[in-house]
Design a protein around this motif. Structure first.
Motif, PDB file in Angstrom:
ATOM      1  N   GLU A   1       0.825  -1.214   0.000  1.00  0.00           N
ATOM      2  CA  GLU A   1       0.000   0.000   0.000  1.00  0.00           C
ATOM      3  C   GLU A   1       0.857   1.262   0.000  1.00  0.00           C
ATOM      4  N   ASN A   2       2.040   1.171   0.655  1.00  0.00           N
ATOM      5  CA  ASN A   2       2.905   2.354   0.759  1.00  0.00           C
ATOM      6  C   ASN A   2       3.513   2.790  -0.574  1.00  0.00           C
ATOM      7  N   ARG A   3       3.332   1.965  -1.623  1.00  0.00           N
ATOM      8  CA  ARG A   3       3.839   2.353  -2.937  1.00  0.00           C
ATOM      9  C   ARG A   3       2.833   3.230  -3.699  1.00  0.00           C
ATOM     10  N   PHE A   4       1.699   3.534  -3.042  1.00  0.00           N
ATOM     11  CA  PHE A   4       0.662   4.344  -3.693  1.00  0.00           C
ATOM     12  C   PHE A   4       0.402   5.601  -2.878  1.00  0.00           C
ATOM     13  N   THR A   5      -0.015   6.652  -3.563  1.00  0.00           N
ATOM     14  CA  THR A   5      -0.383   7.867  -2.841  1.00  0.00           C
ATOM     15  C   THR A   5      -1.722   7.638  -2.147  1.00  0.00           C
ATOM     16  N   ASN A   6      -2.030   8.456  -1.163  1.00  0.00           N
ATOM     17  CA  ASN A   6      -3.332   8.345  -0.492  1.00  0.00           C
ATOM     18  C   ASN A   6      -4.457   8.521  -1.496  1.00  0.00           C
ATOM     19  N   GLU A   7      -4.210   9.446  -2.417  1.00  0.00           N
ATOM     20  CA  GLU A   7      -5.180   9.689  -3.484  1.00  0.00           C
ATOM     21  C   GLU A   7      -5.367   8.394  -4.302  1.00  0.00           C
ATOM     22  N   GLY A   8      -4.245   7.709  -4.576  1.00  0.00           N
ATOM     23  CA  GLY A   8      -4.279   6.461  -5.345  1.00  0.00           C
ATOM     24  C   GLY A   8      -5.121   5.399  -4.653  1.00  0.00           C
ATOM     25  N   LEU A   9      -4.957   5.270  -3.344  1.00  0.00           N
ATOM     26  CA  LEU A   9      -5.729   4.279  -2.593  1.00  0.00           C
ATOM     27  C   LEU A   9      -7.214   4.625  -2.642  1.00  0.00           C
ATOM     28  N   LYS A  10      -7.492   5.924  -2.528  1.00  0.00           N
ATOM     29  CA  LYS A  10      -8.875   6.396  -2.573  1.00  0.00           C
ATOM     30  C   LYS A  10      -9.503   6.071  -3.931  1.00  0.00           C
ATOM     31  N   ILE A  11      -8.733   6.316  -4.978  1.00  0.00           N
ATOM     32  CA  ILE A  11      -9.228   6.031  -6.334  1.00  0.00           C
ATOM     33  C   ILE A  11      -9.576   4.544  -6.469  1.00  0.00           C
ATOM     34  N   PHE A  12      -8.674   3.686  -5.973  1.00  0.00           N
ATOM     35  CA  PHE A  12      -8.884   2.242  -6.085  1.00  0.00           C
ATOM     36  C   PHE A  12     -10.189   1.808  -5.399  1.00  0.00           C
ATOM     37  N   TYR A  13     -10.452   2.363  -4.226  1.00  0.00           N
ATOM     38  CA  TYR A  13     -11.630   1.916  -3.475  1.00  0.00           C
ATOM     39  C   TYR A  13     -12.914   2.660  -3.840  1.00  0.00           C
ATOM     40  N   GLU A  14     -12.799   3.781  -4.545  1.00  0.00           N
ATOM     41  CA  GLU A  14     -14.029   4.560  -4.791  1.00  0.00           C
ATOM     42  C   GLU A  14     -14.525   4.495  -6.227  1.00  0.00           C
ATOM     43  N   ASN A  15     -13.699   3.929  -7.112  1.00  0.00           N
ATOM     44  CA  ASN A  15     -14.111   3.900  -8.517  1.00  0.00           C
ATOM     45  C   ASN A  15     -14.492   2.501  -8.961  1.00  0.00           C
ATOM     46  N   LYS A  16     -15.205   2.468 -10.079  1.00  0.00           N
ATOM     47  CA  LYS A  16     -15.582   1.171 -10.642  1.00  0.00           C
ATOM     48  C   LYS A  16     -14.610   0.816 -11.757  1.00  0.00           C
ATOM     49  N   TYR A  17     -14.264  -0.460 -11.825  1.00  0.00           N
ATOM     50  CA  TYR A  17     -13.349  -0.946 -12.854  1.00  0.00           C
ATOM     51  C   TYR A  17     -14.054  -1.950 -13.758  1.00  0.00           C
ATOM     52  N   ILE A  18     -13.630  -1.924 -15.020  1.00  0.00           N
ATOM     53  CA  ILE A  18     -14.218  -2.804 -16.021  1.00  0.00           C
ATOM     54  C   ILE A  18     -13.164  -3.813 -16.444  1.00  0.00           C
ATOM     55  N   LEU A  19     -13.572  -5.054 -16.661  1.00  0.00           N
ATOM     56  CA  LEU A  19     -12.639  -6.087 -17.096  1.00  0.00           C
ATOM     57  C   LEU A  19     -12.325  -5.896 -18.580  1.00  0.00           C
ATOM     58  N   SER A  20     -11.023  -5.834 -18.887  1.00  0.00           N
ATOM     59  CA  SER A  20     -10.588  -5.689 -20.279  1.00  0.00           C
ATOM     60  C   SER A  20     -10.921  -6.951 -21.059  1.00  0.00           C
ATOM     61  N   ARG A  21     -11.070  -6.799 -22.381  1.00  0.00           N
ATOM     62  CA  ARG A  21     -11.408  -7.971 -23.202  1.00  0.00           C
ATOM     63  C   ARG A  21     -10.220  -8.930 -23.355  1.00  0.00           C
ATOM     64  N   SER A  22      -9.015  -8.420 -23.062  1.00  0.00           N
ATOM     65  CA  SER A  22      -7.867  -9.320 -23.173  1.00  0.00           C
ATOM     66  C   SER A  22      -7.591  -9.971 -21.820  1.00  0.00           C
ATOM     67  N   PHE A  23      -8.510 -10.849 -21.402  1.00  0.00           N
ATOM     68  CA  PHE A  23      -8.321 -11.524 -20.117  1.00  0.00           C
ATOM     69  C   PHE A  23      -8.101 -13.009 -20.384  1.00  0.00           C
ATOM     70  N   ASP A  24      -7.427 -13.660 -19.476  1.00  0.00           N
ATOM     71  CA  ASP A  24      -7.216 -15.099 -19.633  1.00  0.00           C
ATOM     72  C   ASP A  24      -7.058 -15.751 -18.264  1.00  0.00           C
ATOM     73  N   ARG A  25      -6.645 -17.015 -18.255  1.00  0.00           N
ATOM     74  CA  ARG A  25      -6.514 -17.730 -16.991  1.00  0.00           C
ATOM     75  C   ARG A  25      -5.384 -17.184 -16.125  1.00  0.00           C
ATOM     76  N   MET A  26      -4.467 -16.441 -16.745  1.00  0.00           N
ATOM     77  CA  MET A  26      -3.349 -15.911 -15.987  1.00  0.00           C
ATOM     78  C   MET A  26      -3.729 -14.661 -15.202  1.00  0.00           C
ATOM     79  N   GLY A  27      -4.459 -13.768 -15.848  1.00  0.00           N
ATOM     80  CA  GLY A  27      -4.776 -12.541 -15.137  1.00  0.00           C
ATOM     81  C   GLY A  27      -5.928 -11.777 -15.760  1.00  0.00           C
ATOM     82  N   TYR A  28      -6.575 -10.955 -14.923  1.00  0.00           N
ATOM     83  CA  TYR A  28      -7.661 -10.086 -15.371  1.00  0.00           C
ATOM     84  C   TYR A  28      -7.147  -8.646 -15.354  1.00  0.00           C
ATOM     85  N   ARG A  29      -7.000  -8.061 -16.540  1.00  0.00           N
ATOM     86  CA  ARG A  29      -6.640  -6.651 -16.625  1.00  0.00           C
ATOM     87  C   ARG A  29      -7.894  -5.830 -16.438  1.00  0.00           C
TER      88      ARG A  29
END
Lengths: 300, 217
Positions: free
Chosen positions: A185-213
Motif C-alpha cells: 500500500e505504501n507504494r501508492f499515494t493516499n489519493e491512489g488508494l482512494k481512487i482504487f476503493y471509490e471507482n468502478k473498474y471494467i474487465l478488459s477484453r484481453s483476459f485469460d486464466r493468468m490474469g484479469y486486466r
C-alpha cells in the motif's frame, strides 16, 4: 466415457490445483471459479478435488459413449442434453449416444462440467490440472476420448440433483469485491488508494486464466513502480506503471515485480472470475483476514 | 516484517534489495520452515529478499501462521546451517547458441572471449525461481557484464538458452518469449515433468558454467 465433438474457446481439465511446486516457478492452476468447480463435484458425490472440464471463452459439444451422469455449474452458460435444455447447477442422466452441448449465454465466463466418478487423466507434478503455458496437459479438442472413474453410487441416483438455492454463490455483474489491503500500500499515494476503493473498474477484453486486466481511473504510485520480484498468489492485485490494476488468476505466475495494492479474498474470487469483459462494473472494498476467513468457512 | 498477502499467504520481508547475504538468509529461513512445517502450511516461495508462506485459510488463521513464523525466525540467528547443492552447467557460448555474445562484448568494450571468461569465472546462487517452470534467477553477475534487458523482448527463445540481464544470469527452461541477452546454450534439460525430480535446479543452489566446444555440448 465421452467423446469431444467440437470445442470453441478453451476447454481444459482442472482439479483443485497443483501444490508444492511454486518455489520452482510452477503456478497452482486449478479452476478460475473454485466454488463452481467444487459444487459440480459434490453434486455428483465425487471427491471435491476430482477432475472437471473447465469451459471458457466458448462452447463445447460432447457425445456420451456410455451411459453416465453429468453436472454443469458456473455462470454464463446453458446446457443442452439430447432434446432437453437444463439450467446449470443440476445433474442429469445421459444415455450412450446422446449429445451434450454447453452453450455460451451471458452473465459469466466459466462453466464446469463434471462426470460421475471424475475424469481420468494423468497426474503431472501431483496434479491433473492443465497449465498450457508450461506445457503441462493440453486443451481439449474434437476427437478426444475422455475416460471417467468409478461413480460414487448408481448413476440414476446421482441424476436430477439440484444445488441448494440458499447456498448459491452471489454472482453479480455489479459486484463489490472484498480485498485485503497490501502488502505494498505504501507504494501508492493516499489519493491512489482512494481512487482504487471509490471507482468502478471494467474487465478488459484481453483476459485469460493468468490474469484479469482491469480498466478504469488510473491509480498513481507514490514512488518507484518496480519492486524486486517476490511471491504472489491468485487474487493479488498488481498495479504496473500505467496505473491500471491486474488481478492475478488461476495460472498466475508464482512471482511478480509490480506493487500489489491489495489481494482479493478467496470467498470473492469466484464472483470476480465470472465478471464479464466490457460489461461488469467492479468495485473493491476493504476487509480483514479474519473476516475473509470467516466468510470462506461459511461457503464451504 | 510480516505482512498478509490476502487471506491465505504471509509475506516475510527480510530486506528490500538484491544482495547475496540477504538472499542466503531467505534460503536458510526457508530450509528451517521446510524442516518443521505444521499442518495447513501449503508451500513456501523464496525470492530475492522475501519468503512467501502459502497456507490453507480454513486450517490456519493469520495469527497462528505469524506465531509459527516468529518462533522459527528466532532460530535463524542460532547455529542453523544450510548446505547448498553445487551444479556444473556445460555451455556452448556464442554463434547460433548465443546470438547476443558479440553485442554484449561490443557494448561492454571487451572481447567475446572476455565475456565467456568473466561469465564462467564465478559461482552463482539460484536466488529464486519463477517466470516459467524451472527458470533460475542467478546472481550476482560481474559488474563488467551488466546490461539492461532488451528493449523489445524476443517472441521466441530456445529452451536451454543461457542469458544475462541486469545483475542476473539465467537459463530458459522452455521455448518461450524472453527479454534477456542470449550468450550461450546448454544441452541440460531444466524441466522434464516425467523425471522423478522434474527440475534441475532448486532455489539456493550454487551453479558454475563450464564453457564447452560444439561436439561436447
Amino acid at each position: 466415457m465421452l467423446e469431444v465433438l467440437d470445442v470453441s474457446g478453451l476447454a481444459t481439465f482442472q482439479d483443485s490445483g497443483r501444490r508444492g511446486w511454486q518455489s520452482y516457478g510452477v503456478p497452482v492452476s486449478g479452476p478460475m471459479d473454485w466454488f463452481a468447480h467444487r459444487a459440480a463435484n459434490s453434486l455428483l458425490g465425487n471427491s471435491t478435488d476430482a477432475v472437471v472440464i473447465e469451459i471458457g471463452l466458448g462452447e463445447i459439444a460432447l457425445r456420451a459413449l456410455r451411459d453416465t451422469t453429468l453436472a454443469v455449474t458456473g455462470a454464463g452458460f446453458e446446457v443442452e442434453n439430447y432434446v432437453w435444455k437444463f439450467p446449470l447447477w443440476t445433474t442429469f442422466y445421459v444415455r450412450a449416444g446422446w449429445h451434450v452441448q454447453v452453450k455460451k449465454t451471458s452473465g459469466g465466463n466459466w462453466a464446469y462440467l463434471a462426470i460421475a466418478g471424475g475424469f481420468e487423466t494423468p497426474s503431472i507434478l501431483g496434479s491433473k490440472s492443465t497449465y498450457l503455458r508450461g506445457g503441462i496437459g493440453s486443451a481439449l479438442r474434437g476427437g478426444d476420448i475422455l475416460e471417467a472413474g468409478k461413480p460414487a453410487s448408481e448413476l440414476s441416483k446421482l441424476a436430477a440433483r439440484d444445488f441448494p438455492v440458499g447456498k448459491y454463490m452471489k454472482y453479480s455483474q455489479l459486484p463489490v469485491i472484498e480485498v485485503i489491503p497490501g502488502p505494498q500500500e505504501n507504494r501508492f499515494t493516499n489519493e491512489g488508494l482512494k481512487i482504487f476503493y471509490e471507482n468502478k473498474y471494467i474487465l478488459s477484453r484481453s483476459f485469460d486464466r493468468m490474469g484479469y486486466r482491469l480498466e478504469g481511473k488510473p491509480i498513481p504510485h507514490s514512488g518507484s513502480m518496480d519492486l524486486i520480484s517476490e511471491g504472489m498468489t491468485m487474487g493479488s492485485v498488481q498495479v504496473p506503471a500505467n496505473g491500471q490494476p491486474i488481478v492475478m488468476m488461476a495460472d498466475s505466475p508464482t512471482t511478480g515485480g509490480y506493487p500489489k495494492i491489495a489481494n482479493v479474498t478467496h470467498a470473492d474470487l469466484p464472483v470476480l472470475a465470472q465478471c464479464e469483459a466490457g460489461v461488469s462494473k467492479i468495485r473493491f472494498k476493504e476487509t480483514t483476514v479474519e473476516e475473509a476467513q470467516k466468510k470462506l468457512a461459511g461457503l464451504r | 516484517m510480516l505482512k498478509p498477502l490476502g487471506d491465505s499467504a504471509l509475506l516475510i520481508e527480510l530486506g528490500e534489495e538484491i544482495n547475496l547475504a540477504l538472499n542466503q538468509r531467505v534460503h536458510t529461513l526457508d530450509a528451517l520452515f521446510q524442516n518443521d512445517a505444521i499442518p495447513g502450511i501449503l508451500e513456501t516461495v523464496p525470492a530475492y529478499s522475501t519468503l512467501l508462506i502459502h497456507y490453507d485459510p480454513l486450517t490456519l488463521t493469520f495469527d497462528q501462521v505469524t506465531h509459527w513464523v516468529r518462533d522459527k525466525m528466532t532460530q535463524l540467528d542460532e547455529s542453523f546451517h544450510r548446505s547448498p547443492r553445487r551444479l556444473e552447467v556445460p555451455v556452448r557460448y556464442g554463434g547460433a547458441s548465443g546470438p547476443d555474445l558479440e553485442t554484449v562484448a561490443v557494448s561492454k568494450n571487451i572481447s567475446p572471449a572476455d565475456v565467456i571468461r568473466i561469465h564462467s569465472g564465478r559461482e552463482y546462487t539460484v536466488y529464486m525461481m519463477g517466470f516459467t517452470p524451472g527458470f533460475p534467477y542467478m546472481g550476482m553477475l560481474d559488474e563488467r557484464l551488466i546490461m539492461p534487458r532488451l528493449e523489445t523482448p524476443r517472441t521466441y527463445v530456445k529452451a536451454g538458452s543461457v542469458a544475462i540481464a541486469d545483475s542476473q544470469t539465467g537459463i530458459y527452461p522452455l521455448d518461450s518469449p524472453g527479454g534477456w541477452h542470449l550468450i550461450g546454450w546448454t544441452p541440460l534439460k531444466l524441466f522434464d515433468p516425467t523425471r522423478d525430480i522434474p527440475f534441475l535446479f532448486s532455489p539456493g543452489d550454487l551453479v558454475k558454467f563450464i564453457p564447452v566446444e560444439d561436439d561436447h555440448a
